[in-house]
Design a protein around this motif. Structure first.
Motif, short mmCIF file in Angstrom:
data_model
loop_
_atom_site.label_atom_id
_atom_site.label_comp_id
_atom_site.label_asym_id
_atom_site.label_seq_id
_atom_site.Cartn_x
_atom_site.Cartn_y
_atom_site.Cartn_z
N TYR A 33 57.58 26.78 -9.76
CA TYR A 33 56.83 26.41 -10.96
C TYR A 33 56.69 24.89 -11.05
O TYR A 33 57.53 24.15 -10.55
CB TYR A 33 57.59 26.85 -12.23
CG TYR A 33 58.08 28.26 -12.27
CD1 TYR A 33 59.26 28.63 -11.61
CD2 TYR A 33 57.42 29.23 -13.01
CE1 TYR A 33 59.73 29.92 -11.66
CE2 TYR A 33 57.90 30.53 -13.08
CZ TYR A 33 59.06 30.87 -12.40
OH TYR A 33 59.53 32.16 -12.47
N TYR A 35 56.31 22.30 -14.41
CA TYR A 35 56.32 22.14 -15.86
C TYR A 35 56.04 20.68 -16.19
O TYR A 35 56.41 19.78 -15.43
CB TYR A 35 57.69 22.49 -16.45
CG TYR A 35 58.02 23.95 -16.53
CD1 TYR A 35 58.60 24.62 -15.45
CD2 TYR A 35 57.77 24.67 -17.70
CE1 TYR A 35 58.92 25.96 -15.55
CE2 TYR A 35 58.10 26.02 -17.80
CZ TYR A 35 58.67 26.64 -16.71
OH TYR A 35 59.00 27.98 -16.81
N LEU A 43 58.51 21.53 -23.16
CA LEU A 43 58.44 21.84 -21.75
C LEU A 43 57.37 22.91 -21.59
O LEU A 43 57.55 24.04 -22.03
CB LEU A 43 59.81 22.36 -21.29
CG LEU A 43 60.12 22.41 -19.81
CD1 LEU A 43 60.08 21.04 -19.19
CD2 LEU A 43 61.48 23.04 -19.61
N ILE A 45 54.67 25.13 -19.20
CA ILE A 45 54.40 25.57 -17.84
C ILE A 45 52.98 25.17 -17.45
O ILE A 45 52.06 25.23 -18.26
CB ILE A 45 54.62 27.09 -17.68
CG1 ILE A 45 54.58 27.48 -16.22
CG2 ILE A 45 53.61 27.88 -18.51
CD1 ILE A 45 55.11 28.88 -15.95
N ILE A 56 50.08 31.78 -11.80
CA ILE A 56 49.85 31.27 -13.15
C ILE A 56 49.17 29.91 -13.04
O ILE A 56 49.63 29.04 -12.32
CB ILE A 56 51.17 31.10 -13.93
CG1 ILE A 56 51.83 32.44 -14.17
CG2 ILE A 56 50.93 30.39 -15.27
CD1 ILE A 56 53.23 32.33 -14.77
N GLU A 58 48.00 27.58 -16.07
CA GLU A 58 47.99 27.56 -17.53
C GLU A 58 46.99 26.56 -18.07
O GLU A 58 47.36 25.56 -18.70
CB GLU A 58 49.41 27.26 -18.02
CG GLU A 58 49.69 27.57 -19.45
CD GLU A 58 49.67 29.05 -19.80
OE1 GLU A 58 49.87 29.38 -20.97
OE2 GLU A 58 49.41 29.88 -18.93
N PHE A 90 58.61 18.59 -14.09
CA PHE A 90 59.74 19.31 -13.50
C PHE A 90 59.24 20.43 -12.60
O PHE A 90 58.34 21.19 -12.97
CB PHE A 90 60.61 19.95 -14.58
CG PHE A 90 61.45 18.96 -15.35
CD1 PHE A 90 61.06 18.52 -16.60
CD2 PHE A 90 62.65 18.49 -14.81
CE1 PHE A 90 61.83 17.61 -17.31
CE2 PHE A 90 63.42 17.58 -15.52
CZ PHE A 90 63.01 17.14 -16.76
N SER A 94 62.66 30.35 -9.05
CA SER A 94 63.42 31.53 -9.45
C SER A 94 63.19 32.62 -8.41
O SER A 94 62.25 32.54 -7.60
CB SER A 94 63.00 32.03 -10.83
OG SER A 94 61.73 32.64 -10.78
N GLY A 96 62.19 35.50 -9.07
CA GLY A 96 60.92 36.12 -9.40
C GLY A 96 61.03 37.44 -10.12
O GLY A 96 60.03 38.06 -10.42
N ASP A 100 64.08 36.26 -14.99
CA ASP A 100 64.94 35.63 -13.99
C ASP A 100 65.28 34.19 -14.35
O ASP A 100 64.46 33.47 -14.92
CB ASP A 100 64.23 35.68 -12.64
CG ASP A 100 65.20 35.55 -11.50
OD1 ASP A 100 64.78 35.07 -10.44
OD2 ASP A 100 66.36 35.92 -11.67
N THR A 101 66.49 33.78 -13.98
CA THR A 101 66.93 32.41 -14.20
C THR A 101 66.07 31.44 -13.42
O THR A 101 65.76 31.66 -12.25
CB THR A 101 68.38 32.26 -13.71
OG1 THR A 101 69.19 33.18 -14.41
CG2 THR A 101 68.88 30.84 -13.93
N GLN A 102 65.70 30.35 -14.07
CA GLN A 102 64.96 29.30 -13.40
C GLN A 102 65.89 28.13 -13.09
O GLN A 102 66.71 27.75 -13.91
CB GLN A 102 63.81 28.82 -14.28
CG GLN A 102 62.78 29.90 -14.50
CD GLN A 102 61.66 29.44 -15.38
OE1 GLN A 102 60.76 28.73 -14.96
NE2 GLN A 102 61.72 29.83 -16.63
N PHE A 104 65.92 24.23 -12.17
CA PHE A 104 65.03 23.08 -12.31
C PHE A 104 65.45 21.92 -11.40
O PHE A 104 66.64 21.70 -11.15
CB PHE A 104 65.02 22.57 -13.76
CG PHE A 104 64.22 23.44 -14.68
CD1 PHE A 104 64.77 24.57 -15.24
CD2 PHE A 104 62.91 23.10 -14.99
CE1 PHE A 104 64.03 25.38 -16.09
CE2 PHE A 104 62.16 23.89 -15.85
CZ PHE A 104 62.72 25.04 -16.40
N GLY A 105 64.45 21.18 -10.98
CA GLY A 105 64.70 19.93 -10.27
C GLY A 105 65.05 18.83 -11.26
O GLY A 105 65.03 19.05 -12.48
#
Lengths: 113, 111
Positions: A33, A35, A43, A45, A56, A58, A90, A94, A96, A100-102, A104-105
């Motif tokens: 992703y 963000y 934050l 997406i 996606i 957005e 960011f 995940s 997928g 699901d937990t994401q 992040f960088g």
């Protein structure tokens, strides 16, 4: 080992320039992703890719173009930068699945002058 | 459109007390709700996930509740410590791996 890494950490540039942000994940995840976090800390997406396919988009201006050369990388290229593009960007990944937990960088702080 | 509200004012509490943060949402019934912690200059870090059919979830000193009737989630940190000071974000699952995030609540735990 860094799970999700982004480069550069800081990016300062002039209006009208074109710039890229790179992202890599070593978690073996299928989904990545981008963000955008604005000055009010929202934050939001922008894009999501699953196995290199865009799933996606957005309603992001088409000056923003993500590219996924493989499922471990998702880069963000921005054309004709505008003042309003200044934010922290960011990358996340995940597995997928549902809910699901994401992961992040560390973020890339983009400042457009 | 989906709206997620977290208290934009910072929450200041004394060490050892329980911190309670609120996440309210409208116009959507998420199947999942997540809480993340974000420290200055860093990306959010996942803390807890709660499903729509779960009332409560716990992890060590953390507890999350999910009231789908009130459209609200509460996030509790018991026996709070200065190291818990951070911004806490809630995120709602919109399906198709798409999440809406709140703007976060900044927690300050004073020694």
């Amino acid at each position: 080992d860094t799970a999700v890494s982004q480069t550069p950490k800081y990016l300062v540039t002039q209006m009208g320039n074109d710039k890229s942000i790179k992202c890599e994940q070593n978690l073996g995840h299928d989904t990545m992703y981008w963000y955008k976090q604005d000055s009010k800390k929202f934050l939001k997406i922008m894009f999501s890719y699953n196995n290199k396919e865009l799933i996606i988009n957005e309603t992001v201006p088409n000056r923003f173009s993500p590219k996924s050369p493989d499922k471990a990388h998702l880069n963000l290229h921005i054309n004709s930068l505008e003042l309003g593009d200044s934010a922290v960007y960011f990358c996340a990944s995940s597995q997928g699945g549902k809910g699901d937990t994401q992961y992040f960088g560390p973020g890339t702080r983009l400042t457009v002058l | 459109s989906q709206k997620i509200e977290q208290n934009s004012e910072a929450l200041n509490i004394q060490e050892g007390k329980t911190a309670t943060l609120t996440c309210n949402y409208t116009n959507y019934s998420p199947a999942y709700l997540q809480w993340y912690r974000q420290d200055p200059g860093r990306g959010p870090v996942f803390l807890l996930l709660i499903r729509e059919n779960e009332k409560e979830k716990r992890k060590e000193r953390l507890k999350v509740t999910f009231d789908t009737t009130l459209k609200q989630s509460l996030f509790h940190i018991t026996a709070s410590q200065p190291a818990d000071s951070a911004t806490y974000l809630c995120a709602l699952d919109r399906g198709f791996n798409k999440f809406y995030f709140g703007s976060g609540t900044k927690l300050n735990v004073k020694p």
